[in-house]
Design a protein around this motif. Sequence first.
Motif, PDB file in Angstrom:
ATOM      1  N   GLN A  44      14.981 -13.188 -27.701  1.00 49.23           N
ATOM      2  CA  GLN A  44      15.184 -11.746 -27.746  1.00 49.23           C
ATOM      3  C   GLN A  44      16.315 -11.347 -26.811  1.00 49.23           C
ATOM      4  O   GLN A  44      16.266 -11.631 -25.616  1.00 49.23           O
ATOM      5  N   PHE A  70       1.598 -13.661 -27.169  1.00 47.99           N
ATOM      6  CA  PHE A  70       2.871 -14.047 -26.565  1.00 47.99           C
ATOM      7  C   PHE A  70       2.705 -14.448 -25.105  1.00 47.99           C
ATOM      8  O   PHE A  70       1.826 -13.936 -24.391  1.00 47.99           O
ATOM      9  N   GLY A  71       3.595 -15.341 -24.673  1.00 46.41           N
ATOM     10  CA  GLY A  71       3.750 -15.578 -23.254  1.00 46.41           C
ATOM     11  C   GLY A  71       4.552 -14.434 -22.646  1.00 46.41           C
ATOM     12  O   GLY A  71       5.033 -13.542 -23.349  1.00 46.41           O
ATOM     13  N   GLU A  72       4.704 -14.489 -21.326  1.00 42.08           N
ATOM     14  CA  GLU A  72       5.376 -13.387 -20.625  1.00 42.08           C
ATOM     15  C   GLU A  72       6.887 -13.375 -20.876  1.00 42.08           C
ATOM     16  O   GLU A  72       7.558 -12.389 -20.580  1.00 42.08           O
ATOM     17  N   PHE A 121      10.571 -16.244 -25.721  1.00 46.31           N
ATOM     18  CA  PHE A 121       9.117 -16.119 -25.756  1.00 46.31           C
ATOM     19  C   PHE A 121       8.518 -17.258 -26.562  1.00 46.31           C
ATOM     20  O   PHE A 121       9.040 -17.611 -27.625  1.00 46.31           O
ATOM     21  N   TYR A 162      10.628 -17.667 -29.846  1.00 46.86           N
ATOM     22  CA  TYR A 162      11.494 -16.582 -30.240  1.00 46.86           C
ATOM     23  C   TYR A 162      12.537 -16.351 -29.159  1.00 46.86           C
ATOM     24  O   TYR A 162      12.298 -16.554 -27.981  1.00 46.86           O
TER      25      TYR A 162
END
Lengths: 112, 115
Positions: free
Chosen positions: A37, A102-104, A88, A35
């Motif tokens: 953002q 999710f990853g950081e 992400f 994703y």
Amino acid sequence: ELKVEQNPLFLSMQEGKNYTIYCNYSTTSDRLYWYRQDPGKSLESLFVLLSNGAVKQEGRLMASLDTKARLSTLHITAAVHDLSATYFCAVVGKTSGSRLTFGEGTQLTVNP
Amino acid sequence: AAGVIQSPRHLIKEKRETATLKCYPIPRHDTVYWYQQGPGQDPQFLISFYEKMQSDKGSIPDRFSAQQFSDYHSELNMSSLELGDSALYFCASSFGLAGVAGELFFGEGSRLTVL
């Protein structure tokens, strides 16, 4: 418990350069998502990877999945300023229902 | 194409107040997910519903509750609000638990600020 790690967490790059963001996860996965953002905005779906060896490309971004290594990469080719955002990866584990973990996030800044 | 609709987009509340967030999934989508994203954090899964039944539960505080209605829209109710509840709340929807080819769509989010 499924853990998802991204690196780097911060990436500053020059326009025109190439770079790769890595996403490692700890357990067997059904699906992996990437994703984008922008600050304070929604999560824009970039890629859904469903099988080992999957590779998808859209514009300057290419994502791949290696389920054996539990690793996905997001490769950026000839970066442009408009790619500046947080990226992400998110994983659905085989035993975690349909929830995304999710990853950081990787905060990417592309400098002119 | 219709997207996931969330309302309100912005909400300001005082501590100990109550807030309700609404989510309208993409037409024909029967699965709804709620995520909470704190400042500078990654989104955290709260709860999901499939065909109006709770399908999974994550790190949702006991002060929060949610449901999915007969028209498939969902509401997240938050009571006794705390400063730490200030976050972006995202709703996502899919057709089925695995989506069509895994597709999952996020709404624009509702920003809750607790003062």
